[in-house]
Design a protein around this motif. Structure first.
Motif, PDB file in Angstrom:
ATOM      1  N   THR A  41       0.846  -0.885   0.337  1.00 41.12           N
ATOM      2  CA  THR A  41       0.245  -0.242  -0.437  1.00 41.12           C
ATOM      3  C   THR A  41       0.877   1.344   0.044  1.00 41.12           C
ATOM      4  OG1 THR A  41      -1.745  -0.663   0.610  1.00 41.12           O
ATOM      5  CG2 THR A  41      -1.814   1.416   1.179  1.00 41.12           C
ATOM      6  N   ARG A  42       1.693   1.264   0.742  1.00 38.78           N
ATOM      7  CA  ARG A  42       2.819   2.268   0.844  1.00 38.78           C
ATOM      8  C   ARG A  42       3.458   2.739  -0.490  1.00 38.78           C
ATOM      9  NH1 ARG A  42       3.085   6.223   1.515  1.00 38.78           N
ATOM     10  NH2 ARG A  42       5.041   6.899   2.429  1.00 38.78           N
ATOM     11  N   GLN A  43       3.845   1.399  -0.682  1.00 36.95           N
ATOM     12  CA  GLN A  43       4.290   1.250  -2.424  1.00 36.95           C
ATOM     13  C   GLN A  43       3.708   2.293  -3.343  1.00 36.95           C
ATOM     14  OE1 GLN A  43       5.587  -2.512  -2.712  1.00 36.95           O
ATOM     15  NE2 GLN A  43       7.948  -2.521  -2.297  1.00 36.95           N
ATOM     16  N   LEU A  44       2.380   1.658  -3.553  1.00 34.79           N
ATOM     17  CA  LEU A  44       1.843   2.276  -4.443  1.00 34.79           C
ATOM     18  C   LEU A  44       1.352   3.856  -4.151  1.00 34.79           C
ATOM     19  CD1 LEU A  44      -0.934  -0.569  -4.883  1.00 34.79           C
ATOM     20  CD2 LEU A  44       0.724   0.341  -6.607  1.00 34.79           C
ATOM     21  N   GLU A  45       1.328   3.779  -2.922  1.00 39.59           N
ATOM     22  CA  GLU A  45       1.444   6.081  -2.283  1.00 39.59           C
ATOM     23  C   GLU A  45       2.261   5.973  -3.101  1.00 39.59           C
ATOM     24  OE1 GLU A  45      -1.585   4.596   1.407  1.00 39.59           O
ATOM     25  OE2 GLU A  45       0.228   4.939   1.872  1.00 39.59           O
ATOM     26  N   SER A  46       3.567   5.494  -2.375  1.00 38.79           N
ATOM     27  CA  SER A  46       5.049   6.801  -3.031  1.00 38.79           C
ATOM     28  C   SER A  46       5.376   6.657  -4.415  1.00 38.79           C
ATOM     29  CB  SER A  46       5.791   5.886  -1.928  1.00 38.79           C
ATOM     30  OG  SER A  46       5.999   5.980  -0.369  1.00 38.79           O
ATOM     31  N   ARG A  47       4.383   5.513  -5.606  1.00 36.96           N
ATOM     32  CA  ARG A  47       4.810   6.216  -6.313  1.00 36.96           C
ATOM     33  C   ARG A  47       5.128   7.012  -7.327  1.00 36.96           C
ATOM     34  NH1 ARG A  47       2.025   2.571 -10.427  1.00 36.96           N
ATOM     35  NH2 ARG A  47       2.552   0.943  -9.148  1.00 36.96           N
ATOM     36  N   ASP A  48       4.777   7.227  -7.225  1.00 39.90           N
ATOM     37  CA  ASP A  48       4.346   8.657  -7.864  1.00 39.90           C
ATOM     38  C   ASP A  48       5.052  10.397  -7.203  1.00 39.90           C
ATOM     39  OD1 ASP A  48       2.739   7.413  -9.626  1.00 39.90           O
ATOM     40  OD2 ASP A  48       0.405   8.169  -9.554  1.00 39.90           O
ATOM     41  N   GLN A  49       5.399  10.288  -6.242  1.00 36.93           N
ATOM     42  CA  GLN A  49       5.854  11.076  -4.770  1.00 36.93           C
ATOM     43  C   GLN A  49       6.848  10.705  -5.368  1.00 36.93           C
ATOM     44  OE1 GLN A  49       4.434  10.656  -1.297  1.00 36.93           O
ATOM     45  NE2 GLN A  49       2.331  10.928  -1.635  1.00 36.93           N
ATOM     46  N   ALA A  50       7.379   9.712  -5.921  1.00 33.19           N
ATOM     47  CA  ALA A  50       9.863   9.838  -6.033  1.00 33.19           C
ATOM     48  C   ALA A  50       9.827  10.327  -7.337  1.00 33.19           C
ATOM     49  CB  ALA A  50       9.338   8.462  -6.572  1.00 33.19           C
ATOM     50  N   ASN A  51      11.476  11.376  -6.919  1.00 22.00           N
ATOM     51  CA  ASN A  51      11.883  12.455  -7.596  1.00 22.00           C
ATOM     52  C   ASN A  51      12.799  11.571  -8.314  1.00 22.00           C
ATOM     53  OD1 ASN A  51      12.495  14.677  -8.565  1.00 22.00           O
ATOM     54  ND2 ASN A  51      13.986  15.145  -6.700  1.00 22.00           N
ATOM     55  N   VAL A  52      12.797  11.349  -9.992  1.00 18.72           N
ATOM     56  CA  VAL A  52      12.872  10.662 -10.435  1.00 18.72           C
ATOM     57  C   VAL A  52      13.669  11.411 -11.663  1.00 18.72           C
ATOM     58  CG1 VAL A  52      12.974   8.211  -9.872  1.00 18.72           C
ATOM     59  CG2 VAL A  52      11.881   8.922 -11.455  1.00 18.72           C
ATOM     60  N   ALA A  91      11.590  -3.177  -1.054  1.00 18.09           N
ATOM     61  CA  ALA A  91      10.749  -2.298  -0.993  1.00 18.09           C
ATOM     62  C   ALA A  91      11.231  -1.496  -0.489  1.00 18.09           C
ATOM     63  CB  ALA A  91      10.177  -3.212   0.393  1.00 18.09           C
ATOM     64  N   ALA A  92      12.166  -0.318  -0.641  1.00 13.71           N
ATOM     65  CA  ALA A  92      12.163   0.932   0.179  1.00 13.71           C
ATOM     66  C   ALA A  92      12.353   1.554  -1.681  1.00 13.71           C
ATOM     67  CB  ALA A  92      13.309   0.985   0.866  1.00 13.71           C
ATOM     68  N   MET A  93      13.422   0.660  -2.123  1.00 14.33           N
ATOM     69  CA  MET A  93      13.806   0.879  -3.743  1.00 14.33           C
ATOM     70  C   MET A  93      13.163   1.096  -4.212  1.00 14.33           C
ATOM     71  SD  MET A  93      17.323   0.210  -3.901  1.00 14.33           S
ATOM     72  CE  MET A  93      17.981   0.610  -5.050  1.00 14.33           C
ATOM     73  N   THR A  94      11.738   0.287  -4.711  1.00 13.32           N
ATOM     74  CA  THR A  94      11.073  -0.040  -5.432  1.00 13.32           C
ATOM     75  C   THR A  94       9.856   0.878  -6.292  1.00 13.32           C
ATOM     76  OG1 THR A  94      10.175  -2.843  -4.985  1.00 13.32           O
ATOM     77  CG2 THR A  94       8.467  -1.148  -6.066  1.00 13.32           C
ATOM     78  N   PRO A  95       8.918   1.945  -5.001  1.00 12.17           N
ATOM     79  CA  PRO A  95       8.606   2.830  -5.781  1.00 12.17           C
ATOM     80  C   PRO A  95       9.173   3.957  -6.661  1.00 12.17           C
ATOM     81  CG  PRO A  95       8.159   2.710  -3.290  1.00 12.17           C
ATOM     82  CD  PRO A  95       9.343   1.761  -3.417  1.00 12.17           C
ATOM     83  N   SER A  96      10.494   4.007  -6.271  1.00 17.95           N
ATOM     84  CA  SER A  96      10.840   5.149  -7.028  1.00 17.95           C
ATOM     85  C   SER A  96      12.009   4.339  -9.166  1.00 17.95           C
ATOM     86  CB  SER A  96      11.602   5.732  -6.893  1.00 17.95           C
ATOM     87  OG  SER A  96      13.402   5.295  -6.168  1.00 17.95           O
ATOM     88  N   LEU A  97      11.782   2.958  -8.491  1.00 12.12           N
ATOM     89  CA  LEU A  97      12.377   2.123 -10.156  1.00 12.12           C
ATOM     90  C   LEU A  97      11.251   1.929 -10.791  1.00 12.12           C
ATOM     91  CD1 LEU A  97      14.202  -0.843  -8.125  1.00 12.12           C
ATOM     92  CD2 LEU A  97      15.420   1.456  -8.844  1.00 12.12           C
ATOM     93  N   GLU A  98      10.197   2.035  -9.665  1.00  7.16           N
ATOM     94  CA  GLU A  98       8.869   1.675 -10.702  1.00  7.16           C
ATOM     95  C   GLU A  98       8.591   2.884 -11.362  1.00  7.16           C
ATOM     96  OE1 GLU A  98       6.108  -1.640  -8.672  1.00  7.16           O
ATOM     97  OE2 GLU A  98       6.030   0.152  -8.742  1.00  7.16           O
ATOM     98  N   ARG A  99       8.772   3.929 -10.612  1.00 11.87           N
ATOM     99  CA  ARG A  99       8.283   5.772 -11.067  1.00 11.87           C
ATOM    100  C   ARG A  99       9.812   5.852 -12.793  1.00 11.87           C
ATOM    101  NH1 ARG A  99       4.401   7.880 -12.169  1.00 11.87           N
ATOM    102  NH2 ARG A  99       5.504   7.732 -14.238  1.00 11.87           N
ATOM    103  N   ALA A 100      10.697   5.670 -11.969  1.00 13.08           N
ATOM    104  CA  ALA A 100      11.913   5.279 -13.135  1.00 13.08           C
ATOM    105  C   ALA A 100      11.551   4.617 -14.562  1.00 13.08           C
ATOM    106  CB  ALA A 100      12.872   5.052 -12.806  1.00 13.08           C
ATOM    107  N   ALA A 101      11.106   3.551 -14.162  1.00  8.98           N
ATOM    108  CA  ALA A 101      10.986   2.351 -15.242  1.00  8.98           C
ATOM    109  C   ALA A 101       9.842   2.925 -15.801  1.00  8.98           C
ATOM    110  CB  ALA A 101      10.812   1.207 -14.869  1.00  8.98           C
ATOM    111  N   LEU A 102       8.639   3.525 -15.993  1.00  6.62           N
ATOM    112  CA  LEU A 102       7.514   4.184 -16.392  1.00  6.62           C
ATOM    113  C   LEU A 102       7.727   5.293 -17.376  1.00  6.62           C
ATOM    114  CD1 LEU A 102       4.538   3.921 -13.046  1.00  6.62           C
ATOM    115  CD2 LEU A 102       4.865   2.064 -15.530  1.00  6.62           C
TER     116      LEU A 102
END
Length: 294
Positions: free
Chosen positions: A37-48, A152-163
């Motif tokens: 849940t926190r990963q999903l909330e954090s993905r679009d907040q990542a600074n990449v 787990a901690a890196m996943t939101p911003s790694l996903e954002r960068a991948a997108l």
């Protein structure tokens, strides 16, 4: 990769299904639900970096199998990852005793400076299991606790960068190589889509979803049908094991086209854990571990 709101709705349903089946402890499922849940909330907040600002492989290099960006230099939001690491570490004491014990050891190592989070995050980027193996000995009750927390901690911003990077290539074009076209890592799951049954592999690192050749091993690229086999179980409708006799590796594949279900790969992987037991009994191995460390 599903939009966060839709993924959250599926997460709730799939966690509920896991609870009903009862093959994983309630505390562990609570932990997975909170982290995801926190990963999903954090993905679009990542600074990449924006896609156009990233230095990527050119079209010729891509055609020869080069990923857009090598995994070892994949962009991520360090500040977000550090904050999420500490947040997720704080979840462990209320989980199963083995994780609570590991959390106490990891917390002390961070406090006294023995555990360098920057080194841990670079080890994850490098896919350096040897680096994490030393920490596995320090947390014998839960040897995968530290790599799970870092990933787990890196996943939101790694996903954002991948997108962002996905805009620099065509992921719907069949990719014939045994690694992700975005970061070069191996897939963790496959999914069949559309009426034609197009195969999409899901990267085990950046979680990008890319069109792949259907009738071949996703790892060694074996195409001889006599060396490719699959296994199913009545208890796991819509999921099967695709195994390769050449490299002795396997991947789980979902096919929910005729079922009232949608794929959420990291949870489908968890929900179909009994199939991993079947594969191991047949002496097959998976080269990519679950996102949850088991």
């Amino acid at each position: 990769m599903l939009e966060a709101r839709k993924a959250q709705e599926l997460l709730v349903k799939k966690i509920a299904a896991c609870r009903t089946r009862g093959f994983l402890p309630t505390e562990l499922l609570d932990l997975v639900e909170k982290i995801y849940t926190r990963q999903l909330e954090s993905r679009d907040q990542a600074n990449v970096p924006a896609a156009e600002a990233m230095d990527v492989a050119d079209a010729l290099q891509q055609s020869q199998g080069a990923p857009l960006v090598e995994r070892s230099r994949f962009p991520f939001d360090r500040d977000q990852a550090v904050a999420l690491f500490h947040e997720f570490l704080g979840y462990l004491p209320s989980s199963i005793p083995a994780l609570a014990e590991a959390a106490a050891i990891i917390s002390k190592a961070v406090e006294d400076g023995r555990l360098d989070l920057d080194a841990a995050m670079q080890a994850h980027l490098n896919g350096d299991e040897a680096w994490f193996s030393g920490w596995a000995k320090e947390t014998p009750s839960a040897p995968r606790a530290l790599p799970m927390l870092v990933q787990a901690a890196m996943t939101p911003s790694l996903e954002r960068a991948a997108l962002n990077l996905a805009a620099r290539t065509d992921l719907t074009k069949s990719w014939p190589h045994g690694h992700c076209p975005v970061c070069g890592s191996m897939p963790i799951m496959s999914d069949l889509r559309e009426k034609e049954g197009f195969r999409y592999n899901i990267c085990g690192f950046c979680h990008v979803e890319y069109h792949a050749v259907r009738l071949q091993c996703p790892f060694c690229l074996e195409k001889d049908m006599a060396k490719l086999e699959y296994y199913e179980a009545k208890e796991e409708p819509g999921v099967r094991i695709n195994a390769c006799k050449s490299c002795k590796m396997y991947i789980k594949q979902t096919d929910f086209r005729n079922l009232d279900r949608r794929a959420l790969p990291l949870l489908d992987d968890l929900e179909s854990l009994p199939l991993d037991v079947v594969a191991r009994d047949k002496k097959y191995k998976r080269p990519t571990l679950s996102a949850w460390g088991f």
